[in-house]
Design a protein around this motif. Structure first.
Motif, PDB file in Angstrom:
ATOM      1  N   UNK A 229      15.132  51.532  55.262  1.00  0.00           N
ATOM      2  CA  UNK A 229      16.229  52.124  54.489  1.00  0.00           C
ATOM      3  C   UNK A 229      16.107  51.726  53.018  1.00  0.00           C
ATOM      4  N   UNK A 230      16.382  52.721  52.141  1.00  0.00           N
ATOM      5  CA  UNK A 230      16.382  52.494  50.681  1.00  0.00           C
ATOM      6  C   UNK A 230      15.071  51.882  50.201  1.00  0.00           C
ATOM      7  N   UNK A 231      13.983  52.394  50.723  1.00  0.00           N
ATOM      8  CA  UNK A 231      12.665  51.861  50.395  1.00  0.00           C
ATOM      9  C   UNK A 231      11.818  52.937  49.724  1.00  0.00           C
ATOM     10  N   UNK A 232      11.070  52.540  48.720  1.00  0.00           N
ATOM     11  CA  UNK A 232      10.178  53.461  48.018  1.00  0.00           C
ATOM     12  C   UNK A 232       8.802  53.431  48.698  1.00  0.00           C
ATOM     13  N   UNK A 233       8.475  54.520  49.391  1.00  0.00           N
ATOM     14  CA  UNK A 233       7.196  54.618  50.093  1.00  0.00           C
ATOM     15  C   UNK A 233       6.315  55.691  49.464  1.00  0.00           C
ATOM     16  N   UNK A 234       6.393  55.790  48.153  1.00  0.00           N
ATOM     17  CA  UNK A 234       5.613  56.810  47.459  1.00  0.00           C
ATOM     18  C   UNK A 234       4.200  56.343  47.121  1.00  0.00           C
ATOM     19  N   UNK A 235       3.924  55.048  47.261  1.00  0.00           N
ATOM     20  CA  UNK A 235       2.610  54.500  46.944  1.00  0.00           C
ATOM     21  C   UNK A 235       1.718  54.516  48.180  1.00  0.00           C
ATOM     22  N   UNK A 236       0.561  55.139  48.059  1.00  0.00           N
ATOM     23  CA  UNK A 236      -0.350  55.261  49.195  1.00  0.00           C
ATOM     24  C   UNK A 236      -0.845  53.900  49.660  1.00  0.00           C
ATOM     25  N   UNK A 237      -1.090  52.981  48.713  1.00  0.00           N
ATOM     26  CA  UNK A 237      -1.574  51.654  49.078  1.00  0.00           C
ATOM     27  C   UNK A 237      -0.524  50.904  49.902  1.00  0.00           C
ATOM     28  N   UNK A 238       0.742  51.086  49.539  1.00  0.00           N
ATOM     29  CA  UNK A 238       1.805  50.426  50.289  1.00  0.00           C
ATOM     30  C   UNK A 238       1.899  50.989  51.702  1.00  0.00           C
ATOM     31  N   UNK A 239       1.671  52.290  51.823  1.00  0.00           N
ATOM     32  CA  UNK A 239       1.696  52.906  53.151  1.00  0.00           C
ATOM     33  C   UNK A 239       0.556  52.359  54.008  1.00  0.00           C
ATOM     34  N   UNK A 240      -0.622  52.236  53.428  1.00  0.00           N
ATOM     35  CA  UNK A 240      -1.773  51.753  54.192  1.00  0.00           C
ATOM     36  C   UNK A 240      -1.566  50.323  54.673  1.00  0.00           C
ATOM     37  N   UNK A 241      -0.740  49.573  53.944  1.00  0.00           N
ATOM     38  CA  UNK A 241      -0.464  48.190  54.360  1.00  0.00           C
ATOM     39  C   UNK A 241       0.374  48.130  55.628  1.00  0.00           C
ATOM     40  N   UNK A 242       0.931  49.274  56.032  1.00  0.00           N
ATOM     41  CA  UNK A 242       1.769  49.305  57.228  1.00  0.00           C
ATOM     42  C   UNK A 242       0.982  49.700  58.471  1.00  0.00           C
ATOM     43  N   UNK A 243      -0.335  49.642  58.382  1.00  0.00           N
ATOM     44  CA  UNK A 243      -1.180  50.009  59.517  1.00  0.00           C
ATOM     45  C   UNK A 243      -0.922  49.153  60.751  1.00  0.00           C
ATOM     46  N   UNK A 262       3.391  63.566  48.675  1.00  0.00           N
ATOM     47  CA  UNK A 262       2.521  64.249  49.637  1.00  0.00           C
ATOM     48  C   UNK A 262       1.494  63.287  50.220  1.00  0.00           C
ATOM     49  N   UNK A 263       0.926  62.456  49.364  1.00  0.00           N
ATOM     50  CA  UNK A 263      -0.100  61.525  49.820  1.00  0.00           C
ATOM     51  C   UNK A 263       0.474  60.479  50.770  1.00  0.00           C
ATOM     52  N   UNK A 264       1.659  59.957  50.453  1.00  0.00           N
ATOM     53  CA  UNK A 264       2.239  58.926  51.319  1.00  0.00           C
ATOM     54  C   UNK A 264       2.728  59.517  52.636  1.00  0.00           C
ATOM     55  N   UNK A 265       3.172  60.784  52.597  1.00  0.00           N
ATOM     56  CA  UNK A 265       3.544  61.447  53.852  1.00  0.00           C
ATOM     57  C   UNK A 265       2.327  61.574  54.753  1.00  0.00           C
ATOM     58  N   UNK A 266       1.198  61.952  54.148  1.00  0.00           N
ATOM     59  CA  UNK A 266      -0.032  62.074  54.932  1.00  0.00           C
ATOM     60  C   UNK A 266      -0.441  60.736  55.524  1.00  0.00           C
ATOM     61  N   UNK A 267      -0.364  59.683  54.711  1.00  0.00           N
ATOM     62  CA  UNK A 267      -0.719  58.353  55.203  1.00  0.00           C
ATOM     63  C   UNK A 267       0.204  57.893  56.314  1.00  0.00           C
ATOM     64  N   UNK A 268       1.515  58.126  56.137  1.00  0.00           N
ATOM     65  CA  UNK A 268       2.460  57.733  57.174  1.00  0.00           C
ATOM     66  C   UNK A 268       2.259  58.564  58.430  1.00  0.00           C
ATOM     67  N   UNK A 269       1.878  59.842  58.259  1.00  0.00           N
ATOM     68  CA  UNK A 269       1.621  60.682  59.419  1.00  0.00           C
ATOM     69  C   UNK A 269       0.492  60.152  60.273  1.00  0.00           C
ATOM     70  N   UNK A 270      -0.553  59.644  59.611  1.00  0.00           N
ATOM     71  CA  UNK A 270      -1.681  59.066  60.350  1.00  0.00           C
ATOM     72  C   UNK A 270      -1.218  57.856  61.160  1.00  0.00           C
ATOM     73  N   UNK A 271      -0.398  57.013  60.522  1.00  0.00           N
ATOM     74  CA  UNK A 271       0.081  55.800  61.205  1.00  0.00           C
ATOM     75  C   UNK A 271       0.964  56.161  62.390  1.00  0.00           C
ATOM     76  N   UNK A 272       1.942  57.051  62.169  1.00  0.00           N
ATOM     77  CA  UNK A 272       2.862  57.427  63.248  1.00  0.00           C
ATOM     78  C   UNK A 272       2.117  58.123  64.372  1.00  0.00           C
ATOM     79  N   UNK A 273       1.121  58.923  64.011  1.00  0.00           N
ATOM     80  CA  UNK A 273       0.362  59.617  65.037  1.00  0.00           C
ATOM     81  C   UNK A 273      -0.493  58.705  65.878  1.00  0.00           C
TER      82      UNK A 273
END
Length: 733
Positions: A229-243, A262-273
């Motif tokens: 909640x209330x988190x900025x997940x727009x950075x692709x590097x930050x998303x990759x850290x959630x692997x 768009x890039x962070x959505x794609x990265x998060x999609x890979x993780x969730x998938x």
């Protein structure tokens, strides 16, 4: 037997004292479950009239800056204590010492700068604790929750909350809900949450994502639902850290007020998938800084486990450039339930709809769908297994086009197209062959026609402009037609299977001939025919019964007799004691609270400082906190040689004394014993004593009592006589 009646005399006196002192302070809004609502009353202190029968206390939104260690000492049966938003700055360490049965404690949104483990030391039954929104920066050096073995819900954090360390969650093994929040949260010691074996739902409300990988690493094997909640997940590097989430056992992920690109959505999609057990993804109040070209950034991966997707209140900054999502269709063919509301959807591409081949539930309410865009969205071959469709609050205009567009959905059973702009209904329409539920409420329809399908079992046409109902629907079981302009009831011959008819807020004023026969043939009970009259008479009768009962109880004092009988039975169950061995007081003092100044400043000082000193028992000082008052009284009497009664006008004028002493018959006193010592603090005129207190008059006329003299020289003789009387060891036991 006599000492039991003595107990009741003292109980009456002490109860009077406490009532006179505190009952004017406690709030009166208590319900049948003994939950008292004292919120928003501008209180500066916790009311001192708290009694041990109260199970819930709401003190939220007050001005209680200091919670003292004696404020809640009588709340031994409290289950719920709400103190949120009450400007609390200080809580004494023993303030919650007596609340062993407390299950829910809310201290949120106050001004606490530090937290003490002593507060929670005795809260062994606590299940729900909320301490968020205060001013502490850390949870403290000592583990706060080590004794809270039953804790299930924990909310902590604030704008100043800086970090979490290993000792913070010591003692907690299972949580149903954990909320961690902090705008400047920057420090997390690895392993802090790892000791918690199971967390059903964890909410991480932090602005900076530096600590997210560390937290997620600790909860991958324990958390079922993860909410960011209330988190900025727009950075692709930050998303990759959630692997690390890929290895988790999480079944549901929630993004609330989160920013993506768009890039962070794609990265998060890979993780969730890649999360094997993930079943549900929910996004609410989130912002997308992109145009939906997700497939250009990465090869998205589809998860065979995700079945439910919910998207609410999506904001797309460049909405006019947003993609049609055709590039991600292979990600959605296993979804069974999709909700996309209030996101400005005006079109679902046909190719996307066709790939939703497993979907059974679709909610597209509060969007911008038009007739022709719905036709494109529900193209032939789209949504082949759909059973429930919600298109309410869109911009549809033609009911005929809507029915024709959806006619190919053979499995569709529930259809909600309420609050659209249909207006006039055509003479005939085509519908899905198995449609059973149709909601057309609030759609500005003036007249119903045979456009409606004959297969309907439930029809909602409330909130339109209907003046009659003349449509034959042989299978209809429920009809909701309220808030229209009907003047007559629907003809029962048109809806023979009807079981539920809601027709409120119409203009009914007559019946047709057929309706009159049906109404005449009906055999209704008196309560159904004259419900208002029956309800009024029932209320009046109930009120009279209650009034008579209250009057009789007051006149005959039934409640008081029951209360005395119960206490007498409780006292009889107590085992006999060896009084001489257990006696530890020279006298137990019973007095009115209004005479406390004389008792505490003169009587106590004179006797307890005498040589040798007398040891007195006072209820304020010597009663065991949290113990039932009757048990305290019995124990005090049994442990005292004498009982001192300080009589005054305050005593005989008290309403409580008049009520309770009228039925005690003064059996406390044994005229053949000198155990009871009467002190007349001031002259009591005979006319001021209620006539029913004949026993008191008799005792005062036949028994010697000490009278407090106003002359200082005579007071010395008074003290001498009192000490002589106290030294007499004759007992009544």
């Amino acid at each position: 037997m006599s000492h039991i009646w003595r107990v009741w005399f003292i109980y009456a006196n002490i109860d009077v004292n406490l009532s006179e002192q505190t009952m004017d302070q406690i709030c009166s809004s208590c319900n049948a479950t003994h939950f008292c609502d004292c919120s928003s009353m501008y209180l500066h202190t916790i009311p001192s009239g708290l009694t041990n029968d109260i199970t819930g206390l709401n003190l939220a939104y007050n001005r209680i800056q200091h919670v003292r260690n004696t404020d809640l000492k009588h709340g031994v049966n409290l289950r719920t204590l709400l103190l949120q938003s009450s400007q609390i700055e200080i809580i004494d360490e023993d303030s919650f010492h007596f609340l062993g049965k407390l299950e829910h404690l809310d201290l949120s949104n106050n001004s606490l700068t530090h937290l003490s483990s002593a507060w929670f030391r005795n809260l062994l039954s606590l299940q729900h604790l909320n301490i968020k929104g205060n001013n502490y920066s850390a949870l403290g050096e000592n583990p706060l929750f080590s004794n809270l073995k039953n804790l299930r819900c924990l909310f902590l954090g604030n704008d100043y909350f800086f970090g979490i360390w290993k000792q913070d969650f010591k003692g907690i093994s299972v949580l149903e809900e954990l909320h961690i929040g902090g705008q400047i949260f920057m420090q997390y010691e690895q392993g802090s949450l790892k000791a918690i074996e199971s967390i059903s739902h964890i909410t991480i409300n932090v602005k900076h994502t530096d600590t997210l990988p560390l937290i997620i690493k600790d909860i991958v094997n324990s958390t079922v639902c993860l909410e960011l909640r209330n988190t900025d997940l727009s950075n692709v590097m930050e998303i990759s850290a959630l692997n690390l989430m890929v290895q988790s056992v999480v079944k549901k992920v929630v993004f609330n007020s989160v920013s993506f690109t768009d890039a962070s959505v794609a990265g998060m999609g890979i993780i969730l998938g890649s999360i094997k057990q993930l079943q549900e993804v929910e996004m609410e109040d989130f912002v997308l800084h992109g145009t939906g070209q997700w497939e250009k950034h990465s090869e998205l991966k589809y998860s065979n486990s995700i079945k439910v997707v919910t998207i609410k209140n999506l904001t797309i900054e460049k909405f006019y450039l947003f993609s049609d999502l055709a590039g991600v269709v292979y990600m959605i063919h296993k979804l069974t339930k999709v909700t996309v509301t209030n996101t400005n959807v005006f079109l679902v591409p046909c190719i996307v709809s066709k790939f939703l081949s497993s979907m059974e539930y679709l909610d597209l309410s509060e969007n911008l769908l038009l007739d022709h865009t719905l036709e494109h969205s529900a193209c032939p071959g789209a949504w082949p297994l759909l059973q429930t469709l919600n298109l309410s609050q869109n911009s549809l205009n033609s009911l005929e086009k809507t029915g024709r567009t959806l006619a190919h959905l053979k499995h569709l059973i529930h259809l909600d197209v309420s609050q659209n702009n249909f207006g006039q209904m055509p003479a005939s329409c085509k519908w899905p062959e198995n449609l059973k539920y149709l909601n057309l409420s609030g759609s500005q329809i003036p007249k119903l026609t045979s456009c409606l399908p004959q297969t309907l079992e439930i029809l909602d046409v409330s909130g339109n402009n209907l003046e009659d109902f003349g449509l034959k629907l042989p299978l209809l079981k429920e009809l909701y037609i309220g808030s229209n302009k009907l003047k007559t009831l629907p003809d029962a011959g048109l809806i023979p299977a009807i079981r539920v008819l809601s027709i409120s807020r119409n203009k009914l004023n007559s019946f047709s001939e057929g309706q009159e026969k049906q109404v005449g043939a009906a055999r209704l009970s008196l309560t159904e025919c004259h419900r208002t009259l029956v309800v009024c008479l029932s209320c009046i009768l109930t009120f009279l019964v209650i009034l008579v009962t209250v009057i009789l109880c007051y006149k005959l004092h039934v409640i008081w007799y029951m209360k005395m009988t119960w206490a007498w039975l409780q006292a009889k169950r107590k085992p006999p004691k060896a009084h001489n061995k257990d006696i530890c007081y020279d006298a137990f003092v019973s007095y009115s609270e209004r005479d406390s100044e004389w008792v505490e400043n003169l009587l106590v000082q004179e006797l307890e400082q005498a040589i040798p000193p007398f040891k007195l028992c006072l209820h304020k000082r010597d009663f065991v906190p949290g113990k039932w008052i009757v048990d305290n009284i019995i124990d005090s009497i049994e442990k005292s040689h004498k009982t001192l009664f300080v009589l005054s006008d305050h005593f005989v004028q008290s309403e409580w004394c008049k009520y309770e002493l009228d039925f005690s018959h003064f059996r406390l006193f044994d005229e053949n014993s000198d155990t009871a010592i009467l002190i007349l603090l001031e002259p009591i005129q005979e006319k001021t004593i209620p006539k029913r207190f004949c026993k008191l008059r008799k005792i005062m006329n036949t028994r010697t009592y000490l009278e407090w003299p106003p002359d200082e020289e005579q007071q010395q003789l008074f003290w001498f006589n009192l000490k002589v009387a106290l030294k007499s060891k004759e007992e009544l036991f």
